[in-house]
Motif scaffolding. Structure first.
Motif, PDB file in Angstrom:
ATOM      1  N   LYS A  19      -3.877   1.313  11.859  1.00 22.03           N
ATOM      2  CA  LYS A  19      -2.641   0.719  12.462  1.00 22.03           C
ATOM      3  C   LYS A  19      -2.926   0.660  13.829  1.00 22.03           C
ATOM      4  N   ASP A  28       1.159  -1.271   4.945  1.00 15.72           N
ATOM      5  CA  ASP A  28       1.321  -1.097   6.256  1.00 15.72           C
ATOM      6  C   ASP A  28       0.815  -2.056   7.147  1.00 15.72           C
ATOM      7  N   ASP A  76      -2.243   1.577   2.743  1.00 19.11           N
ATOM      8  CA  ASP A  76      -3.398   1.179   3.433  1.00 19.11           C
ATOM      9  C   ASP A  76      -4.375   0.113   2.841  1.00 19.11           C
ATOM     10  N   SER A  88      -4.630  -3.153   5.346  1.00 19.70           N
ATOM     11  CA  SER A  88      -5.276  -2.765   6.706  1.00 19.70           C
ATOM     12  C   SER A  88      -6.643  -2.243   6.727  1.00 19.70           C
TER      13      SER A  88
END
Length: 157
Positions: free
Chosen positions: A6, A42, A112, A115
């Protein structure tokens, strides 16, 4: 120690990811799990493109009745059955993202999923690739187990 993806992605100019999923009759039992997990990533710069290729739009109608919130987050269309690659080609022609991820309607996606893919693809040493195969979790729905499988391709636009 694993990097915080992130934080890495917030420092980068986050590319837009288009994720396409082909829907067809019989996949409805998976959708509350697969689409929910896909929509709850995310990573925020995602365009969702879903194509119902069932004979009479049965999956589209099922989504309207059982998962109406999907329509606020994804472009959902009905179309003739062009099989897997033909359906994805239709979605690729509509994408506005920097990358296209060929998703599956019967997968469970970790939060995730996107990402981690973006973090890897955006590394300077990976900028020359036109496509990449990634490891995906194969979901054994009946036994609630996951196995790794090579099933998804990401193509630089």
């Amino acid at each position: 120690m694993q990097p915080d993806f992130k934080i890495i992605l917030n420092l980068m100019n986050s590319p837009k990811i288009s994720i396409g999923v082909i829907l067809f009759t019989g996949c409805e039992k998976y959708l509350p799990y697969s689409l929910k997990s896909l929509l709850n990533q995310d990573y925020s710069n995602i365009e969702f493109l879903f194509r119902d290729q069932s004979p009479n739009g049965e999956v589209y109608a099922w989504l309207q009745k059982n998962m109406p919130d999907v329509f606020a987050r994804a472009k959902v269309e009905k179309g003739e059955n062009l099989m897997h690659s033909g359906g994805h080609n239709k979605l690729i022609a509509q994408m506005t993202g920097d990358y296209y991820a060929c998703g599956s309607n019967d997968m469970w996606y970790p939060p995730d999923f996107v990402s981690k893919i973006v973090a890897e693809l955006e590394k300077p040493e990976n900028q020359s690739y036109g496509s990449a195969t990634v490891k995906l979790m194969q979901w054994d729905f009946e036994n609630k187990k996951q196995n790794y499988s090579d099933k998804t391709f990401i193509i630089r636009q």
